[in-house]
Scaffold this active site. Structure first.
Site, PDB file in Angstrom:
ATOM      1  N   GLY A  12       0.839  -1.321   0.068  1.00  0.00           N
ATOM      2  CA  GLY A  12      -0.057  -0.117   0.060  1.00  0.00           C
ATOM      3  C   GLY A  12       0.920   1.299   0.078  1.00  0.00           C
ATOM      4  O   GLY A  12       0.595   2.260   0.627  1.00  0.00           O
ATOM      5  N   GLY A  15      -0.186   4.576  -0.915  1.00  0.00           N
ATOM      6  CA  GLY A  15      -1.322   5.350  -0.022  1.00  0.00           C
ATOM      7  C   GLY A  15      -0.720   6.330   1.057  1.00  0.00           C
ATOM      8  O   GLY A  15       0.290   6.485   1.025  1.00  0.00           O
ATOM      9  N   GLN A  16      -1.435   6.688   1.850  1.00  0.00           N
ATOM     10  CA  GLN A  16      -1.408   7.459   2.909  1.00  0.00           C
ATOM     11  C   GLN A  16      -0.266   7.432   3.825  1.00  0.00           C
ATOM     12  O   GLN A  16       0.610   8.129   4.119  1.00  0.00           O
ATOM     13  CB  GLN A  16      -2.543   8.194   3.578  1.00  0.00           C
ATOM     14  N   ILE A  17      -0.656   6.235   4.591  1.00  0.00           N
ATOM     15  CA  ILE A  17       0.086   5.744   5.750  1.00  0.00           C
ATOM     16  C   ILE A  17       1.589   5.241   5.128  1.00  0.00           C
ATOM     17  O   ILE A  17       2.712   5.502   5.536  1.00  0.00           O
ATOM     18  CB  ILE A  17      -0.273   4.550   6.500  1.00  0.00           C
ATOM     19  N   ARG A  93     -11.374   2.430   6.180  1.00  0.00           N
ATOM     20  CA  ARG A  93     -12.826   2.675   6.612  1.00  0.00           C
ATOM     21  C   ARG A  93     -13.204   3.950   6.405  1.00  0.00           C
ATOM     22  O   ARG A  93     -12.455   5.030   6.680  1.00  0.00           O
ATOM     23  CB  ARG A  93     -12.851   2.273   8.089  1.00  0.00           C
ATOM     24  N   ASN A 106     -10.989  -7.399   2.160  1.00  0.00           N
ATOM     25  CA  ASN A 106      -9.383  -7.686   2.571  1.00  0.00           C
ATOM     26  C   ASN A 106      -8.975  -9.104   2.762  1.00  0.00           C
ATOM     27  O   ASN A 106      -7.839  -9.138   2.588  1.00  0.00           O
ATOM     28  CB  ASN A 106      -8.869  -7.162   3.898  1.00  0.00           C
ATOM     29  N   GLY A 131      -3.016  -2.731   7.934  1.00  0.00           N
ATOM     30  CA  GLY A 131      -4.274  -2.594   7.209  1.00  0.00           C
ATOM     31  C   GLY A 131      -5.759  -3.354   7.836  1.00  0.00           C
ATOM     32  O   GLY A 131      -5.214  -4.365   8.548  1.00  0.00           O
ATOM     33  N   ASP A 160      -3.115   2.564  19.569  1.00  0.00           N
ATOM     34  CA  ASP A 160      -4.106   2.435  20.655  1.00  0.00           C
ATOM     35  C   ASP A 160      -3.424   2.750  21.917  1.00  0.00           C
ATOM     36  O   ASP A 160      -3.583   3.460  22.885  1.00  0.00           O
ATOM     37  CB  ASP A 160      -4.960   1.023  20.636  1.00  0.00           C
ATOM     38  N   HIS A 188      -7.970  -4.355  17.815  1.00  0.00           N
ATOM     39  CA  HIS A 188      -7.895  -2.962  17.406  1.00  0.00           C
ATOM     40  C   HIS A 188      -9.168  -2.737  16.988  1.00  0.00           C
ATOM     41  O   HIS A 188      -9.502  -2.569  15.617  1.00  0.00           O
ATOM     42  CB  HIS A 188      -6.737  -3.054  16.015  1.00  0.00           C
TER      43      HIS A 188
HETATM   44  P1  NAD Z   1      -4.813   4.490   1.544  1.00  0.00           P
HETATM   45  O1  NAD Z   1      -6.142   4.222   1.069  1.00  0.00           O
HETATM   46  O2  NAD Z   1      -4.355   5.928   1.591  1.00  0.00           O
HETATM   47  O3  NAD Z   1      -3.918   3.717   0.949  1.00  0.00           O
HETATM   48  C1  NAD Z   1      -4.036   2.034   0.884  1.00  0.00           C
HETATM   49  C2  NAD Z   1      -3.197   1.896  -0.361  1.00  0.00           C
HETATM   50  O4  NAD Z   1      -3.087   0.386  -0.399  1.00  0.00           O
HETATM   51  C3  NAD Z   1      -3.958   2.296  -1.570  1.00  0.00           C
HETATM   52  O5  NAD Z   1      -2.765   3.118  -2.346  1.00  0.00           O
HETATM   53  C4  NAD Z   1      -3.995   0.971  -2.193  1.00  0.00           C
HETATM   54  O6  NAD Z   1      -3.861   0.978  -3.979  1.00  0.00           O
HETATM   55  C5  NAD Z   1      -3.361  -0.097  -1.862  1.00  0.00           C
HETATM   56  N1  NAD Z   1      -3.677  -1.392  -1.843  1.00  0.00           N
HETATM   57  C6  NAD Z   1      -4.879  -1.880  -1.712  1.00  0.00           C
HETATM   58  N2  NAD Z   1      -4.780  -3.226  -2.091  1.00  0.00           N
HETATM   59  C7  NAD Z   1      -3.498  -3.487  -2.381  1.00  0.00           C
HETATM   60  C8  NAD Z   1      -2.956  -4.774  -2.270  1.00  0.00           C
HETATM   61  N3  NAD Z   1      -3.549  -5.920  -2.541  1.00  0.00           N
HETATM   62  N4  NAD Z   1      -1.593  -4.789  -2.248  1.00  0.00           N
HETATM   63  C9  NAD Z   1      -0.821  -3.734  -2.314  1.00  0.00           C
HETATM   64  N5  NAD Z   1      -1.605  -2.444  -2.016  1.00  0.00           N
HETATM   65  C10 NAD Z   1      -2.666  -2.588  -2.021  1.00  0.00           C
HETATM   66  O7  NAD Z   1      -5.390   4.025   2.916  1.00  0.00           O
HETATM   67  P2  NAD Z   1      -4.341   4.520   4.372  1.00  0.00           P
HETATM   68  O8  NAD Z   1      -4.792   5.523   4.899  1.00  0.00           O
HETATM   69  O9  NAD Z   1      -2.846   4.294   3.952  1.00  0.00           O
HETATM   70  O10 NAD Z   1      -4.842   3.176   5.382  1.00  0.00           O
HETATM   71  C11 NAD Z   1      -4.263   1.983   4.982  1.00  0.00           C
HETATM   72  C12 NAD Z   1      -4.676   0.909   6.001  1.00  0.00           C
HETATM   73  O11 NAD Z   1      -4.303   1.290   7.392  1.00  0.00           O
HETATM   74  C13 NAD Z   1      -6.348   1.075   6.080  1.00  0.00           C
HETATM   75  O12 NAD Z   1      -6.822  -0.423   6.411  1.00  0.00           O
HETATM   76  C14 NAD Z   1      -6.753   1.330   7.408  1.00  0.00           C
HETATM   77  O13 NAD Z   1      -7.886   1.368   8.087  1.00  0.00           O
HETATM   78  C15 NAD Z   1      -5.520   0.891   8.352  1.00  0.00           C
HETATM   79  N6  NAD Z   1      -5.150   1.749   9.396  1.00  0.00           N
HETATM   80  C16 NAD Z   1      -4.903   0.961  10.615  1.00  0.00           C
HETATM   81  C17 NAD Z   1      -4.316   1.528  11.687  1.00  0.00           C
HETATM   82  C18 NAD Z   1      -4.061   0.748  12.903  1.00  0.00           C
HETATM   83  O14 NAD Z   1      -3.797   1.163  14.209  1.00  0.00           O
HETATM   84  N7  NAD Z   1      -4.092  -0.647  12.860  1.00  0.00           N
HETATM   85  C19 NAD Z   1      -4.411   2.812  11.936  1.00  0.00           C
HETATM   86  C20 NAD Z   1      -4.850   3.594  10.756  1.00  0.00           C
HETATM   87  C21 NAD Z   1      -5.343   3.008   9.588  1.00  0.00           C
HETATM   88  C1  LMR Z   2      -7.354   4.161  13.557  1.00  0.00           C
HETATM   89  O1  LMR Z   2      -7.413   3.423  14.517  1.00  0.00           O
HETATM   90  O2  LMR Z   2      -7.204   5.286  13.392  1.00  0.00           O
HETATM   91  C2  LMR Z   2      -7.691   3.308  12.214  1.00  0.00           C
HETATM   92  O3  LMR Z   2      -7.885   1.911  12.663  1.00  0.00           O
HETATM   93  C3  LMR Z   2      -8.650   3.557  11.525  1.00  0.00           C
HETATM   94  C4  LMR Z   2     -10.084   3.403  11.826  1.00  0.00           C
HETATM   95  O4  LMR Z   2     -10.960   2.866  11.109  1.00  0.00           O
HETATM   96  O5  LMR Z   2     -10.276   3.437  13.097  1.00  0.00           O
END
Ligand code: NAD
Ligand code: LMR
Length: 336
Positions: A12, A15-17, A93, A106, A131, A160, A188
């Protein structure tokens, strides 16, 4: 300076993270100034341009520790020889969605990635799933990576944990490094149990410090129940509400700290991470559940022997029940 580099794969990455973490990793924030890094950025075809653009920017930083960047949409190429995998790519989400809605979307991502890790990753591979739904995505990936020891798969609850510390910092007007012993139990998700019953601030139990500030023990317990626990557990939704999209920099920071402490060790304190249960605290074996954990540099191990009062135990069990329900849902999909 070490001569060989560690291959780190970020999924990913367009993407943003992914964008928020890769520059810090390349700068040495995750593995330290003594470990060189080779980055592999995995995307799906629609995300490739974003990842390619980020790779150009990485070149433009000329980071001394960065030995190379490769961008690919092929999981086998991305995980070949990889020692650390940050599985970020998933569908985030949006407003009004719960993590359960994301399970089916997913499941098809994390199974093939687990297989690719088993096929080609280095023997010292360690994986953290970011993710969402992170715990159950890690369960799927671990299950698909059959020959890789299950304890190499973890999911991120460090965010968290950091949120819990952040709330205590605000409430007690102290520094983050003065707080120890916070624990995140369970999933989570909004069912998680952020627990301060073993936490201290400047060596005083957090509950006593809160009582001193809020008037008495009853006021402290009420604040923990009514403000602290829901605020931490629902912080992800609060960020989505305020920003309009899910947390990014704090999530990237937490993932970096998760890997840093796993690789370099937690020292005398503990942190929180979701790991594959071996039955600790009665959690069914194989579930990816958050516990307080320590690492000596070889991987996270659950801190055992902590006690719960009845209400804490009930909260933890409710979150474990949600993990069981998620596992059962993906079992129906045939992926675990
Ligand atoms: P985003 O949409 O900006 O980026 C996600 C990227 O993943 C996109 O660029 C997309 O093209 C890519 N992607 C999708 N399917 C893929 C695959 N099969 N292989 C490779 N890349 C793929 O989202 P984001 O803001 O970067 O968030 C990513 C994930 O992290 C989300 O599921 C979000 O809910 C999760 N998240 C988790 C936590 C945590 O604490 N666990 C915290 C924040 C966000
Ligand atoms: C978070 O905790 O910020 C992420 O898991 C995003 C969400 O869906 O809560």
């Amino acid at each position: 300076m070490a001569s060989s580099s560690t291959t780190v794969t970020i999924t990913g990455a367009g993407g943003q993270i992914g964008y928020a973490m890769m520059f810090r990793i390349a700068a040495g924030d995750m593995l330290g100034a003594d470990r060189r890094v080779r980055l592999r950025l995995l995307e799906i075809p629609q995300g490739m341009r974003g990842a390619e653009g980020a790779a150009l920017e990485l070149q433009d930083c000329a980071f001394p520790l960065l030995d190379g960047v490769e961008v690919t949409d092929d999981p086998r190429a991305a995980f070949d020889g990889c020692s650390i995998a940050l599985l970020v790519g998933a569908r985030p989400r949006g407003p009004g969605m719960e993590r359960g809605d994301l399970l089916a979307a997913n499941a098809g991502i994390f199974g093939p990635q687990g297989e690719a890790i088993a096929a080609g990753a280095a023997s010292d591979i360690h994986v953290v799933v970011v993710g969402n739904p992170a715990n159950t995505n890690a369960l799927i990936a671990a299950h698909a990576a059959r020959d890789v020891p299950a304890d190499r798969f973890t999911a991120l609850t460090r965010l968290d944990h950091n949120r819990a510390v952040g709330q205590l910092v605000q409430a007690l007007d102290v520094r983050p490094d003065e707080i120890e012993g916070v624990a995140i139990w369970g999933n989570h998700s909004a069912t998680q149990f952020p627990d301060v019953s073993h936490a201290t601030v400047r060596a005083m139990p957090v509950v006593e410090a809160l009582a001193a500030r809020l008037g008495d023990r009853a006021a402290a317990l009420a604040w923990l129940d009514e403000t602290f626990v829901p605020r931490v557990a629902k912080r992800g939704a609060e960020i989505i509400e305020v920003r309009g999209s899910s947390s990014v920099a704090s999530a990237a920071n937490a993932a970096i700290e998760h890997v840093r402490d796993e690789q370099r060790g937690t020292g005398a304190t503990w942190t929180s991470a979701a790991v594959v249960s071996r039955g600790e605290y009665g959690v069914p074996e194989g579930l990816v559940c958050s516990f307080p954990v320590t690492s000596d540099g070889s991987g996270y191990r659950v801190v055992e022997g902590l006690d719960f009062d009845d209400r804490s135990r009930a909260r933890f069990e409710a979150s474990v029940a949600e993990l069981v329900a998620e596992r059962d849902a993906v079992r129906e999909l045939g992926v675990v």
